[in-house]
Design a protein around this motif. Sequence first.
Motif, mmCIF file in Angstrom:
data_model
loop_
_atom_site.group_PDB
_atom_site.id
_atom_site.type_symbol
_atom_site.label_atom_id
_atom_site.label_comp_id
_atom_site.label_asym_id
_atom_site.label_seq_id
_atom_site.Cartn_x
_atom_site.Cartn_y
_atom_site.Cartn_z
ATOM 1 N N LEU A 98 -2.190 2.864 2.099
ATOM 2 C CA LEU A 98 -2.505 3.541 0.841
ATOM 3 C C LEU A 98 -3.114 4.911 1.090
ATOM 4 O O LEU A 98 -2.671 5.912 0.537
ATOM 5 N N THR A 99 -4.129 4.958 1.923
ATOM 6 C CA THR A 99 -4.832 6.218 2.150
ATOM 7 C C THR A 99 -4.063 7.086 3.142
ATOM 8 O O THR A 99 -3.253 6.599 3.907
ATOM 9 N N GLY A 123 0.791 -1.226 0.000
ATOM 10 C CA GLY A 123 0.000 0.000 0.000
ATOM 11 C C GLY A 123 0.821 1.272 0.000
ATOM 12 O O GLY A 123 0.493 2.227 -0.717
ATOM 13 N N THR A 154 1.224 6.164 -7.243
ATOM 14 C CA THR A 154 -0.033 6.688 -7.775
ATOM 15 C C THR A 154 -0.078 8.199 -7.663
ATOM 16 O O THR A 154 -0.483 8.897 -8.606
ATOM 17 N N CYS A 210 -5.033 -0.771 2.772
ATOM 18 C CA CYS A 210 -5.774 0.498 2.770
ATOM 19 C C CYS A 210 -5.222 1.495 3.790
ATOM 20 O O CYS A 210 -5.196 2.697 3.539
ATOM 21 N N ILE A 232 -6.239 8.756 -4.481
ATOM 22 C CA ILE A 232 -5.816 7.660 -3.600
ATOM 23 C C ILE A 232 -6.825 7.437 -2.486
ATOM 24 O O ILE A 232 -7.209 6.300 -2.193
ATOM 25 N N GLY A 266 -9.043 4.127 -2.056
ATOM 26 C CA GLY A 266 -8.885 3.387 -0.802
ATOM 27 C C GLY A 266 -10.195 3.231 -0.050
ATOM 28 O O GLY A 266 -10.472 2.177 0.527
ATOM 29 N N ALA A 289 2.417 1.909 -3.374
ATOM 30 C CA ALA A 289 1.327 2.184 -4.313
ATOM 31 C C ALA A 289 0.838 3.618 -4.154
ATOM 32 O O ALA A 289 0.536 4.292 -5.144
ATOM 33 N N ARG A 290 0.761 4.089 -2.923
ATOM 34 C CA ARG A 290 0.352 5.475 -2.683
ATOM 35 C C ARG A 290 1.340 6.439 -3.328
ATOM 36 O O ARG A 290 0.949 7.363 -4.039
#
Length: 118
Positions: A71-72, A13, A20, A68, A39, A43, A16-17
């Motif tokens: 990610l968030t 995550g 992205t 998540c 994002i 998420g 990926a964050r």
Amino acid sequence: MTPLLVVLGAAVGAPARYLTDRLVQSRHATGFPWGTFTINVVGSFVLGTVAGAATSPAVTALVGTGFCGALTTYSTFGWETVGLAREGRRLLAVLNAVGSVMAGLGAAGLGLAVGTTL
């Protein structure tokens, strides 16, 4: 075992964050934090889907908490919103705050509906 699943999800995550955010921001020169907005909405959808699907505790730890959670980013959302306000871009700050909350709730609700049908 659960802490390991959280760590594994977060290990995917967090990068990926970052990736992205860089990708989305490179395509928008508006000054609006589209990367963080995107994002957080994605998420929210994923987390809503996991919650709606009544998945196993292992999947919830891996995807919901680990992926998540990494990610968030509420802190970046807050920082960027305050930054917009400090720069005198108050309308963008308000749009970011209200839009992020509304889109995030909508995405989570949609994800919940999708998850319950799975």
